[in-house]
Scaffold this active site. Structure first.
Site, mmCIF file in Angstrom:
data_model
loop_
_atom_site.group_PDB
_atom_site.id
_atom_site.type_symbol
_atom_site.label_atom_id
_atom_site.label_comp_id
_atom_site.label_asym_id
_atom_site.label_seq_id
_atom_site.Cartn_x
_atom_site.Cartn_y
_atom_site.Cartn_z
ATOM 1 N N CYS A 101 20.065 9.950 9.194
ATOM 2 C CA CYS A 101 20.922 8.933 9.823
ATOM 3 C C CYS A 101 22.404 9.175 9.560
ATOM 4 O O CYS A 101 23.243 8.807 10.374
ATOM 5 C CB CYS A 101 20.522 7.542 9.347
ATOM 6 S SG CYS A 101 20.541 7.395 7.565
ATOM 7 N N GLU A 137 19.406 -1.438 8.466
ATOM 8 C CA GLU A 137 19.956 -0.114 8.161
ATOM 9 C C GLU A 137 19.746 0.743 9.407
ATOM 10 O O GLU A 137 18.665 1.307 9.607
ATOM 11 C CB GLU A 137 19.247 0.496 6.940
ATOM 12 C CG GLU A 137 19.510 -0.239 5.638
ATOM 13 C CD GLU A 137 20.894 0.030 5.061
ATOM 14 O OE1 GLU A 137 21.530 1.035 5.454
ATOM 15 O OE2 GLU A 137 21.346 -0.763 4.223
HETATM 16 P P1 NAD Z 1 10.829 4.346 13.721
HETATM 17 O O1 NAD Z 1 10.327 4.594 15.088
HETATM 18 O O2 NAD Z 1 10.095 4.917 12.564
HETATM 19 O O3 NAD Z 1 10.901 2.783 13.576
HETATM 20 C C1 NAD Z 1 11.277 2.194 12.368
HETATM 21 C C2 NAD Z 1 10.257 1.147 12.036
HETATM 22 O O4 NAD Z 1 10.223 0.159 13.068
HETATM 23 C C3 NAD Z 1 8.838 1.693 11.906
HETATM 24 O O5 NAD Z 1 8.254 1.189 10.727
HETATM 25 C C4 NAD Z 1 8.154 1.193 13.157
HETATM 26 O O6 NAD Z 1 6.770 0.958 12.998
HETATM 27 C C5 NAD Z 1 8.868 -0.097 13.428
HETATM 28 N N1 NAD Z 1 8.765 -0.483 14.834
HETATM 29 C C6 NAD Z 1 8.713 0.323 15.922
HETATM 30 N N2 NAD Z 1 8.637 -0.400 17.059
HETATM 31 C C7 NAD Z 1 8.643 -1.691 16.682
HETATM 32 C C8 NAD Z 1 8.602 -2.932 17.383
HETATM 33 N N3 NAD Z 1 8.533 -2.980 18.715
HETATM 34 N N4 NAD Z 1 8.636 -4.070 16.654
HETATM 35 C C9 NAD Z 1 8.719 -4.034 15.315
HETATM 36 N N5 NAD Z 1 8.786 -2.886 14.596
HETATM 37 C C10 NAD Z 1 8.735 -1.740 15.258
HETATM 38 O O7 NAD Z 1 12.306 4.752 13.549
HETATM 39 P P2 NAD Z 1 13.355 5.186 14.613
HETATM 40 O O8 NAD Z 1 13.895 3.978 15.292
HETATM 41 O O9 NAD Z 1 12.873 6.338 15.406
HETATM 42 O O10 NAD Z 1 14.395 5.737 13.543
HETATM 43 C C11 NAD Z 1 15.483 6.470 13.927
HETATM 44 C C12 NAD Z 1 16.710 5.631 13.801
HETATM 45 O O11 NAD Z 1 16.786 5.077 12.502
HETATM 46 C C13 NAD Z 1 17.985 6.391 13.997
HETATM 47 O O12 NAD Z 1 18.860 5.616 14.757
HETATM 48 C C14 NAD Z 1 18.523 6.548 12.589
HETATM 49 O O13 NAD Z 1 19.909 6.722 12.524
HETATM 50 C C15 NAD Z 1 18.071 5.281 11.967
HETATM 51 N N6 NAD Z 1 17.962 5.426 10.526
HETATM 52 C C16 NAD Z 1 18.831 4.750 9.748
HETATM 53 C C17 NAD Z 1 18.770 4.900 8.376
HETATM 54 C C18 NAD Z 1 19.689 4.177 7.450
HETATM 55 O O14 NAD Z 1 19.443 4.212 6.255
HETATM 56 N N7 NAD Z 1 20.725 3.510 7.941
HETATM 57 C C19 NAD Z 1 17.824 5.764 7.827
HETATM 58 C C20 NAD Z 1 16.959 6.423 8.660
HETATM 59 C C21 NAD Z 1 17.018 6.255 10.017
#
Ligand code: NAD
Length: 459
Positions: free
Chosen positions: A247, A213
């Site tokens: 998002c 997602e």
């Molecule tokens: P985030 O930094 O919280 O990361 C998401 C998850 O990935 C966390 O649990 C984090 O611990 C894990 N993570 C981080 N680095 C990692 C690695 N190297 N290896 C494994 N796991 C790791 O989230 P973010 O990326 O800052 O979120 C923002 C993005 O998420 C935006 O692009 C947004 O559009 C997208 N998003 C999508 C949805 C959806 O429902 N489609 C919802 C919310 C956010």
């Protein structure tokens, strides 16, 4: 799985529970959904406090977009679960007669859910609801960037839910990396595309299927033939709820040049109506999740024509609702997903130009159009590829559990919400049951011209 770390122990406990078969029954699934319902209702205030601490969310926003959303998801799931679990009978071709065929949904096994920080409770527990409803054991890793929500879920889940089948592991990159070495039966990840690629690569080692997602730049097109005032109100709500950290928020606007001035004025009035003339101090206006994202967002404003907002408060990590007019297409604000309260407005000479602009870019998670014109409405549905499309509103498709939610192309793969979530966490097993009565011999050796003739007729 060489070391016996707490993560490996938690995973093995869930795997063993799954083998026992208790999570497969309707009674267990229903009891867990009810337990989750109690967890949310009895701790509503604690969740509101955690969301205020993590993101400055108001009580109303916390309830509408997180707790209330989950409660209605549970209600919908409980109402339909028995039906969803039933085998679906399908027809059987003549070559397999006499016989019966059906599709039996079954749980996948032990699944991993990796949550994001912007809706830290909703985005962690909505996949949980789907995974439990489908009869899986589930391990959740909430985002470390929303620590209060993460800690609250980690303390409440074991108190309410079946600890042998459901677990929460808190942590960041390191814990996520360890989790990704384990042979889960499915990984459901919410977050950005950079980590999405890491998740998919790790999953490939075990041939584990993934749901990603992700996000992207969701466009919002404003036709000159629309109700501009209502459009502005809805855009303001969609863009600046959770300070733009959504998002599916409209990432940027494509507005027909003839109405730009009027639309900008309406946006300004509407921002004042919803968040007051000093949004930085409004109790209804959220903050940026951390300093890194605050600096990233502030950077987007450099060398831009800021026509609205632009004020920032470093101490509270707030950035006012901000509109940037006609930014360079190559500037970071138009190259990266904004995920914050900065809204670029690009003027276009026609809606056709807007469609062409959108179609040349990666497929977004959502695409929005405000227009009275039926032909233009049909055009966006027929021509623009996006996870979801919403006409004359933004984000409201989330309120309909009958609609799948998920991206396409660069905005992700897989879907959930309602039955789509149940299906994501189920394997649809095909079953055929034959009778011993009447055994047509034509498929058996020795072959003959007559058998081939009959086979050609039957197949
Ligand atoms: P985030 O930094 O919280 O990361 C998401 C998850 O990935 C966390 O649990 C984090 O611990 C894990 N993570 C981080 N680095 C990692 C690695 N190297 N290896 C494994 N796991 C790791 O989230 P973010 O990326 O800052 O979120 C923002 C993005 O998420 C935006 O692009 C947004 O559009 C997208 N998003 C999508 C949805 C959806 O429902 N489609 C919802 C919310 C956010």
């Amino acid at each position: 799985m060489s070391q016996n770390t707490p993560i490996v122990q938690a995973f093995e406990r869930l795997q063993q529970t799954f083998q026992l078969g208790k999570t497969r029954t309707y009674a267990w699934r229903k009891s867990q959904l009810e337990a989750l319902q109690r967890l949310l209702t009895e701790n509503e205030q604690a969740f509101c406090n955690a969301l205020a601490e993590d993101l400055g969310k108001s009580q109303s926003e916390a309830f509408t977009t997180e707790i209330g959303f989950l409660l209605s998801d549970i209600k919908h799931t409980k109402k339909h679960l028995k039906q969803w679990m039933k085998p679906v009978r399908v027809s059987t071709p003549i070559v397999a007669q006499p016989g019966r065929s059906f599709i039996q949904p079954e749980p996948l096994g032990t699944v991993l859910i990796i949550g994001a920080w912007n809706y830290p409770v909703q985005l962690s527990l909505a996949p949980y609801i789907a995974a439990l409803a489908a009869g899986n054991c589930a391990l959740l890793k909430p985002s470390e960037l929303s620590p209060a929500s993460s800690a609250l879920m980690a303390s409440l889940v074991p108190r309410y839910l079946d600890g042998d089948a459901i677990s929460v592991i808190e942590g960041g990159k390191e814990e996520a990396a360890e989790l990704l070495t384990l042979p889960f039966d499915h990984i459901f990840y919410t977050g950005g595309d950079r980590v999405g690629k890491i998740v998919m690569q790790a999953a490939a080692n075990h041939l584990t299927p993934v749901t990603l997602e992700l996000g992207g730049k969701s466009p919002c097109i404003i036709d000159s033939e629309t109700d501009l005032a209502v459009s502005a109100r809805r855009v303001v709500w969609g863009k600046w709820t959770n300070a733009g950290q959504t998002c599916i928020a409209p990432d940027y606007l494509l507005v027909e040049r003839s109405v730009t001035r009027e639309f900008l004025l309406l946006l300004e009035q509407e921002i004042a109506r919803q968040f007051g003339t000093q949004p930085l101090t409004s109790k209804d206006y959220g903050r940026i999740v951390n300093r890194t994202h605050f600096d990233r967002l502030r950077g987007y404003l450099q060398q831009q024509n800021v026509v609205m907002g632009g004020q920032v408060d470093e101490s509270s990590l707030r950035i006012a609702p901000t509109v940037v007019l006609n930014p360079d297409i190559d500037s970071p604000v138009m190259q990266e997903e904004i995920f914050g309260p900065v809204m670029p407005l690009l003027e276009v000479s026609s809606v056709q130009e807007a469609f062409d602009f959108v179609k040349r870019r990666p497929k977004p998670l959502a695409a929005y159009l405000f227009s009275h014109r039926q032909s233009v409405q049909q055009q966006i549905v027929g021509e623009v590829s996006a996870g979801s499309i919403c006409i004359n509103d933004v984000m409201m498709f989330m309120a309909n559990p009958e609609l799948p939610f998920g991206g396409t192309g660069f905005s992700g793969m897989g879907r959930y919400h309602g039955k789509f979530g149940f299906d994501t966490f189920s394997h649809h097993k095909s079953v055929m049951k034959r009778s011993f009565w009447f055994d047509v011999a034509i498929r058996y050796a020795p072959s003959s011209a007559r058998k081939r003739y009959l086979l050609k007729k039957l197949l």
